[in-house]
Design a protein around this motif. Sequence first.
Motif, mmCIF file in Angstrom:
data_model
loop_
_atom_site.group_PDB
_atom_site.id
_atom_site.type_symbol
_atom_site.label_atom_id
_atom_site.label_comp_id
_atom_site.label_asym_id
_atom_site.label_seq_id
_atom_site.Cartn_x
_atom_site.Cartn_y
_atom_site.Cartn_z
ATOM 1 N N MET A 1 0.862 -1.195 0.000
ATOM 2 C CA MET A 1 0.000 0.000 0.000
ATOM 3 C C MET A 1 0.887 1.229 0.000
ATOM 4 O O MET A 1 1.779 1.371 0.828
ATOM 5 N N ALA A 2 0.686 2.116 -0.961
ATOM 6 C CA ALA A 2 1.512 3.322 -1.072
ATOM 7 C C ALA A 2 1.208 4.282 0.073
ATOM 8 O O ALA A 2 0.094 4.331 0.596
ATOM 9 N N LEU A 3 2.223 5.045 0.474
ATOM 10 C CA LEU A 3 2.059 6.035 1.528
ATOM 11 C C LEU A 3 1.070 7.105 1.078
ATOM 12 O O LEU A 3 1.051 7.520 -0.073
ATOM 13 N N SER A 4 0.237 7.550 2.024
ATOM 14 C CA SER A 4 -0.761 8.559 1.701
ATOM 15 C C SER A 4 -0.162 9.958 1.873
ATOM 16 O O SER A 4 0.908 10.134 2.441
ATOM 17 N N ARG A 5 -0.877 10.961 1.396
ATOM 18 C CA ARG A 5 -0.417 12.343 1.494
ATOM 19 C C ARG A 5 -1.584 13.238 1.871
ATOM 20 O O ARG A 5 -2.749 12.867 1.726
ATOM 21 N N GLU A 6 -1.272 14.443 2.329
ATOM 22 C CA GLU A 6 -2.295 15.434 2.596
ATOM 23 C C GLU A 6 -2.795 16.006 1.273
ATOM 24 O O GLU A 6 -2.070 16.034 0.278
ATOM 25 N N PHE A 7 -4.039 16.481 1.275
ATOM 26 C CA PHE A 7 -4.624 17.052 0.060
ATOM 27 C C PHE A 7 -3.804 18.258 -0.380
ATOM 28 O O PHE A 7 -3.512 19.162 0.391
ATOM 29 N N GLY A 8 -3.431 18.268 -1.660
ATOM 30 C CA GLY A 8 -2.683 19.374 -2.217
ATOM 31 C C GLY A 8 -1.194 19.346 -1.949
ATOM 32 O O GLY A 8 -0.481 20.266 -2.366
ATOM 33 N N ALA A 9 -0.696 18.301 -1.297
ATOM 34 C CA ALA A 9 0.735 18.210 -0.983
ATOM 35 C C ALA A 9 1.453 17.327 -2.004
ATOM 36 O O ALA A 9 0.827 16.672 -2.839
ATOM 37 N N GLU A 10 2.786 17.304 -1.919
ATOM 38 C CA GLU A 10 3.574 16.407 -2.760
ATOM 39 C C GLU A 10 3.412 14.966 -2.285
ATOM 40 O O GLU A 10 3.160 14.715 -1.096
ATOM 41 N N GLN A 11 3.584 14.032 -3.207
ATOM 42 C CA GLN A 11 3.582 12.620 -2.847
ATOM 43 C C GLN A 11 4.774 12.340 -1.932
ATOM 44 O O GLN A 11 5.871 12.853 -2.156
ATOM 45 N N PRO A 12 4.594 11.553 -0.855
ATOM 46 C CA PRO A 12 5.710 11.255 0.057
ATOM 47 C C PRO A 12 6.896 10.629 -0.679
ATOM 48 O O PRO A 12 6.746 9.992 -1.728
ATOM 49 N N SER A 13 8.090 10.825 -0.119
ATOM 50 C CA SER A 13 9.312 10.281 -0.698
ATOM 51 C C SER A 13 10.304 10.005 0.412
ATOM 52 O O SER A 13 10.086 10.366 1.568
ATOM 53 N N SER A 14 11.411 9.354 0.060
ATOM 54 C CA SER A 14 12.471 9.044 1.014
ATOM 55 C C SER A 14 13.777 9.666 0.547
ATOM 56 O O SER A 14 13.839 10.293 -0.512
ATOM 57 N N ALA A 15 14.827 9.479 1.311
ATOM 58 C CA ALA A 15 16.187 9.932 0.969
ATOM 59 C C ALA A 15 16.300 11.442 0.866
ATOM 60 O O ALA A 15 17.098 11.963 0.101
ATOM 61 N N GLY A 16 15.479 12.178 1.635
ATOM 62 C CA GLY A 16 15.626 13.616 1.732
ATOM 63 C C GLY A 16 15.473 14.338 0.416
ATOM 64 O O GLY A 16 14.489 14.170 -0.299
ATOM 65 N N ALA A 17 16.510 15.137 0.085
ATOM 66 C CA ALA A 17 16.443 15.977 -1.119
ATOM 67 C C ALA A 17 16.398 15.162 -2.396
ATOM 68 O O ALA A 17 15.973 15.661 -3.438
ATOM 69 N N LEU A 18 16.820 13.905 -2.362
ATOM 70 C CA LEU A 18 16.783 13.062 -3.560
ATOM 71 C C LEU A 18 15.369 12.669 -3.955
ATOM 72 O O LEU A 18 15.115 12.277 -5.093
ATOM 73 N N LYS A 19 14.442 12.734 -2.998
ATOM 74 C CA LYS A 19 13.029 12.409 -3.261
ATOM 75 C C LYS A 19 12.874 11.029 -3.895
ATOM 76 O O LYS A 19 12.206 10.857 -4.929
ATOM 77 N N LEU A 20 13.484 10.041 -3.288
ATOM 78 C CA LEU A 20 13.390 8.674 -3.802
ATOM 79 C C LEU A 20 11.971 8.143 -3.638
ATOM 80 O O LEU A 20 11.389 8.213 -2.555
ATOM 81 N N ARG A 21 11.413 7.625 -4.729
ATOM 82 C CA ARG A 21 10.078 7.025 -4.691
ATOM 83 C C ARG A 21 10.148 5.623 -5.294
ATOM 84 O O ARG A 21 10.628 5.451 -6.411
ATOM 85 N N LEU A 22 9.654 4.643 -4.537
ATOM 86 C CA LEU A 22 9.731 3.244 -4.937
ATOM 87 C C LEU A 22 8.336 2.675 -5.142
ATOM 88 O O LEU A 22 7.388 3.062 -4.444
ATOM 89 N N PRO A 23 8.194 1.726 -6.089
ATOM 90 C CA PRO A 23 6.878 1.099 -6.310
ATOM 91 C C PRO A 23 6.409 0.342 -5.075
ATOM 92 O O PRO A 23 7.221 -0.242 -4.352
ATOM 93 N N PHE A 24 5.105 0.408 -4.827
ATOM 94 C CA PHE A 24 4.427 -0.250 -3.709
ATOM 95 C C PHE A 24 4.737 0.399 -2.360
ATOM 96 O O PHE A 24 4.122 0.063 -1.359
ATOM 97 N N VAL A 25 5.697 1.322 -2.321
ATOM 98 C CA VAL A 25 6.010 2.048 -1.088
ATOM 99 C C VAL A 25 5.484 3.477 -1.185
ATOM 100 O O VAL A 25 4.737 3.946 -0.327
ATOM 101 N N HIS A 26 5.871 4.173 -2.265
ATOM 102 C CA HIS A 26 5.478 5.564 -2.445
ATOM 103 C C HIS A 26 4.422 5.744 -3.532
ATOM 104 O O HIS A 26 3.865 6.836 -3.680
ATOM 105 N N TYR A 27 4.186 4.742 -4.321
ATOM 106 C CA TYR A 27 3.133 4.792 -5.329
ATOM 107 C C TYR A 27 2.761 3.366 -5.704
ATOM 108 O O TYR A 27 3.540 2.434 -5.473
ATOM 109 N N ARG A 28 1.582 3.204 -6.248
ATOM 110 C CA ARG A 28 1.171 1.883 -6.708
ATOM 111 C C ARG A 28 1.453 1.760 -8.201
ATOM 112 O O ARG A 28 1.544 2.757 -8.917
ATOM 113 N N ILE A 29 1.622 0.547 -8.670
ATOM 114 C CA ILE A 29 1.776 0.307 -10.106
ATOM 115 C C ILE A 29 0.408 0.473 -10.776
ATOM 116 O O ILE A 29 -0.566 -0.178 -10.383
ATOM 117 N N GLU A 30 0.346 1.354 -11.756
ATOM 118 C CA GLU A 30 -0.890 1.566 -12.519
ATOM 119 C C GLU A 30 -0.885 0.622 -13.717
ATOM 120 O O GLU A 30 -0.130 0.816 -14.665
#
Length: 482
Positions: A1-30
């Motif tokens: 299940m991908a991490l949720s976000r507040e309305f109007g905010a950026e999608q969550p990410s990891s690794a600070g400024a690198l904004k690392l986003r991984l499948p199934f963690v930060h977004y789902r596979i469409e």
Amino acid sequence: MALSREFGAEQPSSAGALKLRLPFVHYRIEYQDFIQGAILSCVPLGITAAMTGVLGIPIEIAVLMVVINNFLYLLHTSFGDPSVAGWITAGIPLYIAYLTGYAEGPERIQALIALQVLVGVIFLVMGVTGIAKTVIGKFPVSMRAGILLGAGFASLMRIFDPGQPFISQMPVAFLVAAFFSFFVLFSVRALAYRARYGWFAWVAGFGIAPGFVIGYIVGLITGEIPMPQGVFDQFIISLPFGEMFTSFSAFGIGMPSISMWISAFSLAIVAYVLAFGDILVLEAMILDADANRKDEKIVFEVPRNHIITSTRNLVQGFFMPYLPLCGPQWTGGQALVVNRYKHSTPDQEPSYWGGATSLFWGMSLAMVFHPLVQIILPARNIGFGLTLLIQGYLCVYIAFAMCTNNAQRGIAGVMGAVLVTANYVKLWGSPFWTGPTLALIVGAILYFSLEYYSEEERKEDRDPKTTVQKILIGKKQPPKDK
């Protein structure tokens, strides 16, 4: 299940400024975008013909290079850049002309190494110093719209050019595919059907895939598309990594000579000028997506895009020089992803990053499986042509929407027309003086002549005293008393 976000905010990410986003963690596979990507795997494979013909690269190694290049596209969406990346496509004829000036074999490969590494260095310098961000931030709206119009015109002209393999070679199959794709993606009636019928919304979520399949079937019936061949010859494509490294990398055949680096420099600048237009198109499309989906904030940072594009060019330049080079955006793919995202609800597509990344997961993985590639390849021109059509449509309407007055519309129209002369004009025998360069020059002249109005002049016009003085100019003043 991908991490949720507040309305109007950026999608969550990891690794600070690198904004690392991984499948199934930060977004789902469409899966709709995944399937679109798998179908469009035939598009990047089209460059293998030029790679084998111009560079003498065996087909197995050429296919492997295409696959690796596609996986590297994921660097963008995995590290916070919303770009659906691609080649610096407009310059391919120029690169071929440059390379054929060298002897076929290692020398020609070294010439390509020099060109691609220099392109990577230019992107790196422009991104790290912030020059690119400053230039793009101050770029006039009318000139942005002109580049968008030029990109749209160039795409649409290819579709209806009798020398191109679309309308001329498969008129029935392609027009049927185009009709269904355009209806699903852009029809006002289709937008109403999306809201009214769940099954139609599900079908529309696949983008061009339904139109592609229908066009493929029609093409098989009419004979415009040949039956697939060699589908079950093997399961996984050949993976000759060793031969690729020893025969086609800088570490296997040696570094380019000093003269090659010098000769490639001007063409590297031309390649960046061409890519600059893609960056402006990318920014416009992301703003369009952001305006239509208030639930998620999509952030496009020019330096990040430049640094990742530079990394791809440097890695591929040294290890597997790639004929079409590495560009900041694939406009056709970007158009598909943006269009599905902005017409979807948060429930249908929770995050932009799922669609943008799933497209390349589908495309990259599909090319590894030989049977799937062989099935899709006969209809590759339908897939490629549909992306060109959609690219042209979106570029044109976004360009018109950006302009707010007739001066901007006029400048954009003239600049767009000049831009598409890239295929016809080369002044003084130089690849630099082609359509893209001339478009920037003509656009700048028109902007400063017709539209530019300095802030000082605006303040002067707004000053009531100055206004009164202007009204009184030319009127006879009464003589002063002595």
